[in-house]
Design a protein around this motif. Structure first.
Motif, mmCIF file in Angstrom:
data_model
loop_
_atom_site.group_PDB
_atom_site.id
_atom_site.type_symbol
_atom_site.label_atom_id
_atom_site.label_comp_id
_atom_site.label_asym_id
_atom_site.label_seq_id
_atom_site.Cartn_x
_atom_site.Cartn_y
_atom_site.Cartn_z
ATOM 1 N N LYS A 1 0.861 -1.171 0.000
ATOM 2 C CA LYS A 1 0.000 0.000 0.000
ATOM 3 C C LYS A 1 0.902 1.226 0.000
ATOM 4 O O LYS A 1 1.689 1.442 0.923
ATOM 5 C CB LYS A 1 -0.905 0.016 1.231
ATOM 6 C CG LYS A 1 -1.857 1.210 1.259
ATOM 7 C CD LYS A 1 -2.739 1.203 2.495
ATOM 8 C CE LYS A 1 -3.676 2.403 2.494
ATOM 9 N NZ LYS A 1 -4.511 2.448 3.727
ATOM 10 N N ASN B 1 -2.945 3.990 -2.338
ATOM 11 C CA ASN B 1 -3.013 3.145 -3.528
ATOM 12 C C ASN B 1 -2.456 1.757 -3.240
ATOM 13 O O ASN B 1 -1.573 1.584 -2.392
ATOM 14 C CB ASN B 1 -2.204 3.769 -4.672
ATOM 15 C CG ASN B 1 -2.723 5.128 -5.084
ATOM 16 O OD1 ASN B 1 -3.717 5.240 -5.787
ATOM 17 N ND2 ASN B 1 -2.043 6.181 -4.631
ATOM 18 N N TYR C 1 -0.170 -0.850 -4.858
ATOM 19 C CA TYR C 1 0.856 -0.861 -5.899
ATOM 20 C C TYR C 1 1.379 -2.281 -6.082
ATOM 21 O O TYR C 1 1.755 -2.951 -5.116
ATOM 22 C CB TYR C 1 2.009 0.065 -5.512
ATOM 23 C CG TYR C 1 3.144 0.091 -6.519
ATOM 24 C CD1 TYR C 1 2.986 0.707 -7.746
ATOM 25 C CD2 TYR C 1 4.371 -0.507 -6.219
ATOM 26 C CE1 TYR C 1 4.023 0.736 -8.673
ATOM 27 C CE2 TYR C 1 5.408 -0.482 -7.127
ATOM 28 C CZ TYR C 1 5.231 0.139 -8.353
ATOM 29 O OH TYR C 1 6.263 0.164 -9.267
ATOM 30 N N GLY D 1 -7.789 2.508 -12.133
ATOM 31 C CA GLY D 1 -6.384 2.503 -11.778
ATOM 32 C C GLY D 1 -5.460 2.816 -12.940
ATOM 33 O O GLY D 1 -5.888 3.299 -13.997
ATOM 34 N N LEU E 1 -1.452 0.205 -10.392
ATOM 35 C CA LEU E 1 -1.763 1.110 -9.289
ATOM 36 C C LEU E 1 -3.290 1.217 -9.181
ATOM 37 O O LEU E 1 -3.949 1.651 -10.112
ATOM 38 C CB LEU E 1 -1.154 2.495 -9.567
ATOM 39 C CG LEU E 1 -0.912 3.408 -8.362
ATOM 40 C CD1 LEU E 1 0.140 2.801 -7.440
ATOM 41 C CD2 LEU E 1 -0.458 4.782 -8.832
ATOM 42 N N PRO F 1 -6.346 2.805 -6.888
ATOM 43 C CA PRO F 1 -6.728 3.701 -5.786
ATOM 44 C C PRO F 1 -7.525 2.948 -4.718
ATOM 45 O O PRO F 1 -8.384 2.138 -5.040
ATOM 46 C CB PRO F 1 -7.589 4.762 -6.485
ATOM 47 C CG PRO F 1 -7.206 4.698 -7.926
ATOM 48 C CD PRO F 1 -6.876 3.266 -8.181
#
Length: 239
Positions: A171, A175, A177, A220, A236, A238
């Motif tokens: 995180k 986001n 990742y 994303g 990525l 959100p």
């Protein structure tokens, strides 16, 4: 042909085209659904296999301890050392090494990575997540499963000594990742600025499609890049 019949035919064309589009869409959705069912079944089998291996190892732990105690009491240090090395290799093949705190992520990651390692692919994986994130378990399974499946398939196309896979998940601010880098043979297919499946038929492009769909669902960011014999994917989402 009468004028009225001509008008009727012209009027019927849009409806016919709409029907054809609907039928094609229905066929595609059915194919994707079948693919997703197969993917879910495969994931479940991999998780179950990892669980059975771990449970079997724990079941045999008492016997291993007794054997090592016997070697020790008989002063057979060399045999004990050899036995310990063999146990370590066996344990590493089933050890649950990724513990993020998120049950679903732990299950899919460890099961997939156990399969990757069994294919003689060097793995470097890091994952750290809070227990609850606003991404569904199904979407997480689809995302992680397809990313690792694609990376593993690419690695298997290169010589064993060149195979590697790196996975990072965390995180980052607000986001989720995900980063995956893997070895590849340098043969890529592209169309309209996008990477396509290299399996030769459109029916094998569902993995990429499913990843794209999840990213789009959460609004994303997705980035795929290659540098010769290395391929990387960034995601990525959100939160």
């Amino acid at each position: 042909m009468s004028y009225y019949l001509y008008i009727l035919l012209i009027a019927a064309i849009p409806a016919a085209l709409a029907g054809i589009r609907l039928y094609i869409r229905h066929c595609v959705e059915r194919q994707i659904a079948r693919y997703q069912d197969d993917l879910t079944r495969r994931h479940c089998e991999e998780v179950d296999n990892l669980y059975r291996q771990t449970r079997g190892w724990r079941h045999d732990l008492k016997n291993h301890l007794q054997t090592m105690q016997a070697y020790l009491e008989m002063g057979q240090a060399e045999q004990l050392g050899s036995y310990l090395r063999e146990l370590t290799d066996d344990y590493n093949s089933v050890d649950i090494q990724i513990r993020t705190g998120n049950t679903m992520v732990d299950a899919i990651l460890n099961s997939k990575l156990s399969v990757v390692k069994a294919r003689d692919i060097r793995v470097d994986a890091t994952a750290d997540l809070p227990p609850d994130i606003p991404v569904s378990d199904v979407d997480l399974s689809v995302m992680i499963g397809n990313l690792l499946d694609n990376a593993m398939e690419a690695c298997l196309k290169v010589p064993q000594e060149e195979r590697f896979l790196r996975f990072y998940m965390a995180k980052v601010r607000d986001n989720l990742y995900i980063y995956v880098m893997n070895a590849a043979d340098g043969a890529y297919r592209k169309g309209q600025g996008k990477y396509l499946s290299t399996k030769g038929t459109d029916s094998h492009g569902y993995g990429l499609h499913r990843i794209d769909k999840v990213v789009k669902k959460y609004r994303g960011y997705l980035n795929r890049q290659d540098e010769g014999n290395v391929f990387a994917t960034e995601v990525l989402l959100p939160l």
